[in-house]
Design an enzyme around this catalytic site. Structure first.
Site, PDB file in Angstrom:
ATOM      1  N   ASP A   1      98.957  26.038  77.518  1.00  0.00           N
ATOM      2  CA  ASP A   1      98.278  26.461  78.740  1.00  0.00           C
ATOM      3  C   ASP A   1      98.075  25.246  79.642  1.00  0.00           C
ATOM      4  O   ASP A   1      98.364  24.114  79.275  1.00  0.00           O
ATOM      5  CB  ASP A   1      96.961  27.164  78.420  1.00  0.00           C
ATOM      6  CG  ASP A   1      95.972  26.273  77.690  1.00  0.00           C
ATOM      7  OD1 ASP A   1      96.202  25.048  77.607  1.00  0.00           O
ATOM      8  OD2 ASP A   1      94.960  26.794  77.202  1.00  0.00           O
TER       9      ASP A   1
ATOM     10  N   ASP B   1      97.999  36.400  74.490  1.00  0.00           N
ATOM     11  CA  ASP B   1      97.331  35.526  73.526  1.00  0.00           C
ATOM     12  C   ASP B   1      95.847  35.822  73.565  1.00  0.00           C
ATOM     13  O   ASP B   1      95.334  36.347  74.565  1.00  0.00           O
ATOM     14  CB  ASP B   1      97.564  34.051  73.867  1.00  0.00           C
ATOM     15  CG  ASP B   1      96.694  33.599  75.032  1.00  0.00           C
ATOM     16  OD1 ASP B   1      95.612  33.018  74.791  1.00  0.00           O
ATOM     17  OD2 ASP B   1      97.077  33.848  76.191  1.00  0.00           O
TER      18      ASP B   1
ATOM     19  N   CYS C   1      97.256  48.183  54.617  1.00  0.00           N
ATOM     20  CA  CYS C   1      97.783  46.884  55.040  1.00  0.00           C
ATOM     21  C   CYS C   1      98.607  46.240  53.928  1.00  0.00           C
ATOM     22  O   CYS C   1      98.233  46.293  52.757  1.00  0.00           O
ATOM     23  CB  CYS C   1      96.638  45.960  55.443  1.00  0.00           C
ATOM     24  SG  CYS C   1      97.160  44.322  55.997  1.00  0.00           S
TER      25      CYS C   1
ATOM     26  N   CYS D   1      99.424  42.895  53.980  1.00  0.00           N
ATOM     27  CA  CYS D   1      99.290  41.439  54.015  1.00  0.00           C
ATOM     28  C   CYS D   1      98.916  40.907  52.630  1.00  0.00           C
ATOM     29  O   CYS D   1      98.458  41.645  51.759  1.00  0.00           O
ATOM     30  CB  CYS D   1      98.257  41.003  55.061  1.00  0.00           C
ATOM     31  SG  CYS D   1      96.533  41.114  54.546  1.00  0.00           S
TER      32      CYS D   1
ATOM     33  N   CYS E   1      95.213  41.760  51.525  1.00  0.00           N
ATOM     34  CA  CYS E   1      94.917  43.130  51.105  1.00  0.00           C
ATOM     35  C   CYS E   1      95.644  43.511  49.820  1.00  0.00           C
ATOM     36  O   CYS E   1      95.173  44.365  49.066  1.00  0.00           O
ATOM     37  CB  CYS E   1      95.272  44.104  52.226  1.00  0.00           C
ATOM     38  SG  CYS E   1      94.184  43.957  53.664  1.00  0.00           S
TER      39      CYS E   1
ATOM     40  N   HIS F   1      94.489  37.741  57.364  1.00  0.00           N
ATOM     41  CA  HIS F   1      94.508  39.201  57.525  1.00  0.00           C
ATOM     42  C   HIS F   1      94.503  39.600  59.002  1.00  0.00           C
ATOM     43  O   HIS F   1      95.309  40.435  59.425  1.00  0.00           O
ATOM     44  CB  HIS F   1      93.326  39.867  56.823  1.00  0.00           C
ATOM     45  CG  HIS F   1      93.181  41.311  57.227  1.00  0.00           C
ATOM     46  ND1 HIS F   1      93.970  42.302  56.707  1.00  0.00           N
ATOM     47  CD2 HIS F   1      92.380  41.892  58.164  1.00  0.00           C
ATOM     48  CE1 HIS F   1      93.665  43.459  57.277  1.00  0.00           C
ATOM     49  NE2 HIS F   1      92.702  43.237  58.171  1.00  0.00           N
TER      50      HIS F   1
END
Length: 392
Positions: free
Chosen positions: A91, A294, A332, A334, A337, A363
Site C-alpha cells: 500500500d 484485503d 471446514c 483446514c 478443524c 483457520h
C-alpha cells in the site's frame, strides 16, 4: 509489461480470471492476507503457501520505519527478504499516516509525521512513497493518496480528492522515471545458490516491471468519486483501487459508494477494493465486479478469539466451549478443524498460549480463501469463458 489481467468467465458484473504478475499468477477475484511487517502475524510462509495464498499485502509505512527500506532493498526486495516466491502488493502508506491524526501535518508537498514507535520526525511525499515502494520491490505498488476522514463536508472531500489527484500525477511521473531501479535479483537455480545464503534469488518473469495502481478517493460523495475515477484513469494506470472506505461510515453507505464507483472503472483492468471486509462482504463485492480485496479482519479477529465458520461467528473464548469435543467448523477442511476440538482451542486461548493465535489465524485465513474459491466457482458455473485478455 507490468501485469496482465486475463478475464476467463463472467456472470453479471462478476468476473473470474488470472492476474499475471512478475512473481506468478493470481486467481481472481482474490482476497489478499495482510502481512503488515513482511509477516502475516503468527503464520509462516510455508503455511501460507499450503493455504493457497497467491498474493500478500505489506505495509509501506511500517516497513519504512522498521527495518527501513535500505535494508530490504539491499537484500533484493521484499520477496527475497521474507522468502516469498509469490506476488506482493504494497500500500502507499497514506491510510496509516491518516490514522496518526495528531502526529501528522498535510501540505501540498506531502505529509510530515512522527513515528508511532519513537516519535522521530519523518516526511512522506508522493515521490518518497514511490522511492520507498520501488525499493521494497512489490509486484503492485500504490499511488500516495490522502484518505478523507468521515464525516467530511463536500468542500473538504473535494479538496482531499483534488490533492490525491495531483499526488497521483507526481507518483506516475516519478515511477516512470525510476521503475527500472526495482531491486529484483536475477533468477538462479538451486544449484547456483551461494554457500551460506538461506534463500536463492526469487524467480521473476523476464522483462517484467512493477505495476503502479491509482487510488480513487472522494469521501462519501458519489459525484466526487466519479470525478476522481475519471481523473485517475486519465493519468494512465494499469489498475485502480477504491480507497478511503471503512473509516467509520455505515456499511450500507460503504456498499453504495463501492457500487457507484465501480461503474466508472475500466472493465478490462484490475479493480481493487481496499480494506474491506467480512466474509459476506468480500463475497458480495466479488460478485459486484471487484477483483482484489484485503482486510486485517481475519487475522485481527483471530487474535481476539473471534472465528468465522459456516455456521456463523464463534467467540472461542466463551466458557460454553470448555468441554465441546466437536470441531470448530465440521464443514471446514483446514488443518485446524481436521485436528483440534473447540475445547482445546478454547483452552489455548484461555491460557494465553501463542498457539491459540496461530491456529485461530490459520483457520480464519482458510475460511476467507475458501470463500473466494467458492465465489470463483460460482462465476465459472454461470458463463462460458470470455474470449481475449487485456494487456497492461
Amino acid at each position: 509489461m507490468s501485469i496482465r489481467l486475463q478475464i476467463e468467465a463472467t456472470r453479471g458484473a462478476a468476473r473470474v480470471g488470472k492476474l499475471i504478475t512478475p512473481h506468478g499468477e493470481v486467481e481472481t477475484p482474490v482476497f489478499m492476507p495482510v502481512g503488515t511487517l513482511a509477516s502475516v502475524k503468527g503464520v509462516s510462509q510455508d503455511v501460507l503457501e499450503e493455504l493457497g495464498v497467491e498474493i500478500l499485502l505489506s505495509n509501506t509505512y511500517h516497513l519504512f520505519l522498521r527495518p527501513g527500506i535500505e535494508t530490504v532493498r539491499r537484500m533484493g526486495g521484499l520477496h527475497r527478504f521474507m522468502s516469498w516466491d509469490r506476488a506482493i502488493l504494497t500500500d502507499s502508506g497514506g491510510f496509516q499516516v491518516f490514522s496518526l491524526t495528531d502526529l501528522r501535518k498535510v501540505s501540498e508537498e506531502g505529509v510530515a509525521f512522527r513515528s508511532h514507535l519513537d516519535g522521530s520526525p519523518h516526511f512522506l511525499s508522493p515521490e518518497k512513497a514511490m522511492e520507498t515502494q520501488i525499493g521494497l520491490g512489490a509486484d503492485i505498488i500504490m499511488a500516495f493518496d490522502e484518505c478523507t476522514e468521515y464525516p467530511a463536508d463536500v468542500a473538504r472531500a473535494r479538496a482531499s480528492m483534488e490533492l490525491t489527484a495531483r499526488w497521483a500525477g507526481r507518483c506516475k511521473k516519478y515511477f516512470e522515471e525510476r521503475k527500472n531501479e526495482v531491486p529484483w535479483a536475477p533468477a538462479e537455480s538451486a544449484e547456483l545458490r551461494s554457500a551460506g545464503q538461506p534463500r536463492a534469488a526469487v524467480p521473476t518473469r523476464a522483462g517484467a516491471t512493477q505495476a503502479l495502481f491509482g487510488i480513487v478517493q472522494g469521501g462519501m460523495d458519489r459525484e466526487l468519486r466519479r470525478e476522481s475515477a475519471e481523473r485517475t484513469i486519465d493519468i494512465g494506470f494499469p489498475g485502480h483501487a477504491i480507497g478511503g472506505l471503512s473509516v467509520g461510515e455505515p456499511r450500507e453507505l460503504t456498499r453504495d459508494i463501492v457500487l457507484s464507483t465501480l461503474e466508472h472503472l475500466p472493465s478490462d483492468q484490475p479493480r481493487y477494493l481496499m480494506g474491506v471486509g467480512t466474509p459476506e462482504e468480500i463475497a458480495q463485492y466479488a460478485q459486484s465486479g471487484v477483483d482484489m480485496m484485503d482486510c486485517v479482519l481475519p487475522t485481527r479477529a483471530a487474535r481476539h478469539g473471534l472465528l468465522f465458520t459456516s455456521e456463523g461467528k464463534v467467540s472461542i473464548k466463551q466458557a460454553r466451549y470448555a468441554q465441546d469435543e466437536s470441531a470448530l467448523d465440521p464443514a471446514c477442511e483446514c488443518r485446524v478443524c481436521r485436528r483440534y476440538s473447540r475445547a482445546y482451542l478454547r483452552h489455548l486461548y484461555a491460557s494465553n498460549e501463542l498457539l491459540a493465535q496461530v491456529l485461530n489465524t490459520v483457520h480464519n485465513l482458510h475460511f476467507y480463501l475458501a470463500t473466494m474459491r467458492t465465489v470463483r466457482a460460482w462465476i465459472r458455473a454461470g458463463h462460458a469463458p470470455a474470449a481475449g485478455a487485456s494487456q497492461m
